[in-house]
Design a protein around this motif. Structure first.
Motif, mmCIF file in Angstrom:
data_model
loop_
_atom_site.group_PDB
_atom_site.id
_atom_site.type_symbol
_atom_site.label_atom_id
_atom_site.label_comp_id
_atom_site.label_asym_id
_atom_site.label_seq_id
_atom_site.Cartn_x
_atom_site.Cartn_y
_atom_site.Cartn_z
ATOM 1 N N LYS A 21 -16.134 63.481 105.302
ATOM 2 C CA LYS A 21 -16.582 62.085 105.185
ATOM 3 C C LYS A 21 -15.553 61.080 105.710
ATOM 4 C CE LYS A 21 -19.825 62.436 101.320
ATOM 5 N NZ LYS A 21 -20.123 61.969 99.952
ATOM 6 N N ILE A 22 -14.290 61.449 105.755
ATOM 7 C CA ILE A 22 -13.241 60.504 106.168
ATOM 8 C C ILE A 22 -13.454 59.982 107.582
ATOM 9 C CG2 ILE A 22 -10.782 60.413 106.796
ATOM 10 C CD1 ILE A 22 -10.264 61.972 104.176
ATOM 11 N N PRO A 23 -13.793 60.811 108.591
ATOM 12 C CA PRO A 23 -14.002 60.250 109.955
ATOM 13 C C PRO A 23 -15.183 59.291 110.053
ATOM 14 C CG PRO A 23 -13.647 62.618 110.049
ATOM 15 C CD PRO A 23 -13.841 62.279 108.620
ATOM 16 N N LEU A 24 -16.142 59.373 109.120
ATOM 17 C CA LEU A 24 -17.328 58.517 109.173
ATOM 18 C C LEU A 24 -17.118 57.168 108.483
ATOM 19 C CD1 LEU A 24 -19.975 61.261 108.290
ATOM 20 C CD2 LEU A 24 -19.298 60.491 110.567
ATOM 21 N N LEU A 25 -15.995 56.979 107.792
ATOM 22 C CA LEU A 25 -15.758 55.725 107.095
ATOM 23 C C LEU A 25 -15.453 54.599 108.073
ATOM 24 C CD1 LEU A 25 -13.519 56.983 104.138
ATOM 25 C CD2 LEU A 25 -15.924 56.357 104.033
ATOM 26 N N LYS A 26 -15.850 53.371 107.707
ATOM 27 C CA LYS A 26 -15.607 52.199 108.550
ATOM 28 C C LYS A 26 -14.266 51.570 108.180
ATOM 29 C CE LYS A 26 -20.451 51.030 109.281
ATOM 30 N NZ LYS A 26 -21.499 49.984 109.140
ATOM 31 N N ARG A 27 -13.619 51.041 109.163
ATOM 32 C CA ARG A 27 -12.314 50.418 108.949
ATOM 33 C C ARG A 27 -12.480 49.089 108.213
ATOM 34 N NH1 ARG A 27 -9.367 46.652 111.753
ATOM 35 N NH2 ARG A 27 -7.092 46.803 111.557
ATOM 36 N N LYS A 28 -11.580 48.827 107.272
ATOM 37 C CA LYS A 28 -11.647 47.593 106.510
ATOM 38 C C LYS A 28 -11.199 46.420 107.388
ATOM 39 C CE LYS A 28 -10.152 45.536 102.149
ATOM 40 N NZ LYS A 28 -9.297 45.704 100.950
ATOM 41 N N VAL A 29 -11.985 45.348 107.358
ATOM 42 C CA VAL A 29 -11.696 44.182 108.192
ATOM 43 C C VAL A 29 -10.526 43.413 107.585
ATOM 44 C CG1 VAL A 29 -12.629 42.068 109.175
ATOM 45 C CG2 VAL A 29 -14.102 44.064 108.888
ATOM 46 N N GLN A 30 -9.525 43.119 108.415
ATOM 47 C CA GLN A 30 -8.374 42.364 107.945
ATOM 48 C C GLN A 30 -8.704 40.869 107.937
ATOM 49 O OE1 GLN A 30 -5.573 43.640 106.822
ATOM 50 N NE2 GLN A 30 -4.619 41.666 106.419
ATOM 51 N N LEU A 31 -8.573 40.233 106.774
ATOM 52 C CA LEU A 31 -8.874 38.816 106.652
ATOM 53 C C LEU A 31 -7.757 37.990 107.302
ATOM 54 C CD1 LEU A 31 -10.074 38.743 102.952
ATOM 55 C CD2 LEU A 31 -11.491 38.679 104.996
ATOM 56 N N PRO A 32 -8.097 36.831 107.890
ATOM 57 C CA PRO A 32 -7.070 36.009 108.550
ATOM 58 C C PRO A 32 -6.097 35.422 107.536
ATOM 59 C CG PRO A 32 -9.163 34.858 108.503
ATOM 60 C CD PRO A 32 -9.443 36.244 108.030
ATOM 61 N N MET A 33 -4.808 35.524 107.879
ATOM 62 C CA MET A 33 -3.746 35.021 107.016
ATOM 63 C C MET A 33 -2.778 34.188 107.844
ATOM 64 S SD MET A 33 -3.038 38.534 104.930
ATOM 65 C CE MET A 33 -1.831 37.842 103.833
ATOM 66 N N VAL A 34 -2.057 33.290 107.159
ATOM 67 C CA VAL A 34 -1.097 32.416 107.822
ATOM 68 C C VAL A 34 0.193 32.439 107.019
ATOM 69 C CG1 VAL A 34 -0.548 30.014 108.385
ATOM 70 C CG2 VAL A 34 -2.781 30.926 108.916
ATOM 71 N N SER A 35 1.313 32.518 107.699
ATOM 72 C CA SER A 35 2.615 32.466 107.059
ATOM 73 C C SER A 35 3.026 30.998 106.908
ATOM 74 C CB SER A 35 3.651 33.225 107.887
ATOM 75 O OG SER A 35 4.910 33.137 107.275
ATOM 76 N N LYS A 36 3.370 30.607 105.698
ATOM 77 C CA LYS A 36 3.649 29.194 105.422
ATOM 78 C C LYS A 36 5.130 28.912 105.168
ATOM 79 C CE LYS A 36 2.486 29.758 100.526
ATOM 80 N NZ LYS A 36 1.665 29.267 99.423
ATOM 81 N N THR A 37 5.964 29.952 105.020
ATOM 82 C CA THR A 37 7.390 29.750 104.791
ATOM 83 C C THR A 37 8.194 30.618 105.743
ATOM 84 O OG1 THR A 37 7.407 31.452 103.077
ATOM 85 C CG2 THR A 37 7.089 29.178 102.359
ATOM 86 N N ILE A 38 9.498 30.354 105.779
ATOM 87 C CA ILE A 38 10.386 31.123 106.649
ATOM 88 C C ILE A 38 10.525 32.554 106.140
ATOM 89 C CG2 ILE A 38 12.746 31.227 107.581
ATOM 90 C CD1 ILE A 38 12.874 28.193 107.193
ATOM 91 N N THR A 39 10.476 32.732 104.825
ATOM 92 C CA THR A 39 10.648 34.073 104.255
ATOM 93 C C THR A 39 9.436 34.964 104.486
ATOM 94 O OG1 THR A 39 9.856 33.222 102.128
ATOM 95 C CG2 THR A 39 12.237 33.235 102.512
ATOM 96 N N GLY A 40 8.322 34.405 104.907
ATOM 97 C CA GLY A 40 7.140 35.214 105.201
ATOM 98 C C GLY A 40 6.050 35.154 104.160
ATOM 99 N N SER A 41 6.068 34.168 103.272
ATOM 100 C CA SER A 41 4.994 34.024 102.288
ATOM 101 C C SER A 41 3.700 33.619 102.997
ATOM 102 C CB SER A 41 5.366 32.955 101.258
ATOM 103 O OG SER A 41 6.554 33.320 100.592
#
Length: 285
Positions: free
Chosen positions: A133-153
């Motif tokens: 079943k693993i090859p038939l699974l669909k890839r999870k869609v990555q939601l859009p994200m934005v980095s708001k600080t220098i440290t990477g938050s």
């Protein structure tokens, strides 16, 4: 070696030791209050006494008028005077007779392990099923994200109100009806109408005898007077700024120098405006 003389027949050596010890104890106290005996007697008095009639009454030994509300005026009731609820006595009536059953129920059969039927379960290889079943699974869609600080938050853009949502809706990008009604009510108000008309006349810039509606042009004498006043103010402020302290080690000095710098910048801008522009208009009060 000391000798002890016994003068009476009932004296012993132990009595002499006791007298010496008592005398030694009394010498330890430097001061003994004269009220000690009275206080001791008052403390040992009973709190409750039995009256001549056999009634329990509080005494004044532990209750003083200057320390509490005084002794109670009511007497303490006796234990026999309390009304205890009578216990409910249950009794069983002998009128009921259990009916005799017409036929007795059959006895419960004994448990026998030989009668148990084993259920045949299907054997499955769950590890192989997961691999298939693993090859038939669909890839999870990555939601859009934005980095708001220098440290990477980072934070998500979907729920933050940055991306447009409900684009396919018919009401998307349209002003709601209740806002249109409120806006129309404001426009139809007489005060708002008058302000709008005055603003439109000012924007048109209709010249009437060399004067705009709501404003007038500065004369040459007024312009020269304003320029002279601005230059004098600029010289005085610059003199104060140059004579101020070089060290800005306190908050008050920093604030004063900052105010002077801002005032000099404003005066320079005003002088440049008056010197470069010949015709200036001011609002009519």
């Amino acid at each position: 070696m000391s000798l002890v003389y016994i003068t009476e027949h009932n004296e012993t050596i132990y009595d002499v030791d006791k007298a010496v010890e008592e005398k030694r104890r009394t010498k330890q106290y430097g001061y003994i209050s004269q009220y000690k005996k009275a206080i001791f007697e008052e403390l040992n008095k009973p709190d409750i006494i039995i009256d001549a009639d056999g009634v329990l009454v509080y005494t004044d030994s532990k209750r003083h008028k200057h320390k509490s509300m005084g002794p109670p005026k009511l007497t303490i009731p006796k234990a026999c005077e309390y009304k205890h609820p009578r216990p409910i006595r249950w009794r069983r009536t002998k009128d009921h007779v259990c009916p005799v059953p017409a036929c007795r129920a059959p006895p419960v059969p004994r448990f026998n392990r030989e009668d148990i039927v084993e259920i045949e379960r299907e054997k499955k290889d769950y590890i192989q099923i997961n691999i298939d079943k693993i090859p038939l699974l669909k890839r999870k869609v990555q939601l859009p994200m934005v980095s708001k600080t220098i440290t990477g938050s980072t934070y998500m853009l979907v729920g933050a109100g940055v991306l447009p949502e409900n684009v396919c809706s018919k009401r998307f990008g349209k002003v709601p009806k209740y806002l249109k009604k409120i806006r129309q009510d404001i426009i139809d108000h007489p005060i708002c109408k008058k302000e709008t008309e005055t603003k439109q006349e000012r924007e048109r810039g209709i010249m009437r005898k060399g004067v705009y509606i709501g404003r007038r042009a500065l004369t040459l004498e007024e312009r020269i007077d304003i320029l002279r006043g601005l230059r004098d103010r600029y010289k005085e402020t610059l003199r104060v700024y140059m004579t101020s302290s070089v060290y800005t080690d306190t908050t008050s000095k920093k604030k004063r120098i900052g105010d002077l710098e801002r005032e000099l910048t404003t005066l320079e801008n005003d002088l440049a405006l008056f010197e470069s522009t010949k015709c200036l208009y001011v609002e009519i009060d």
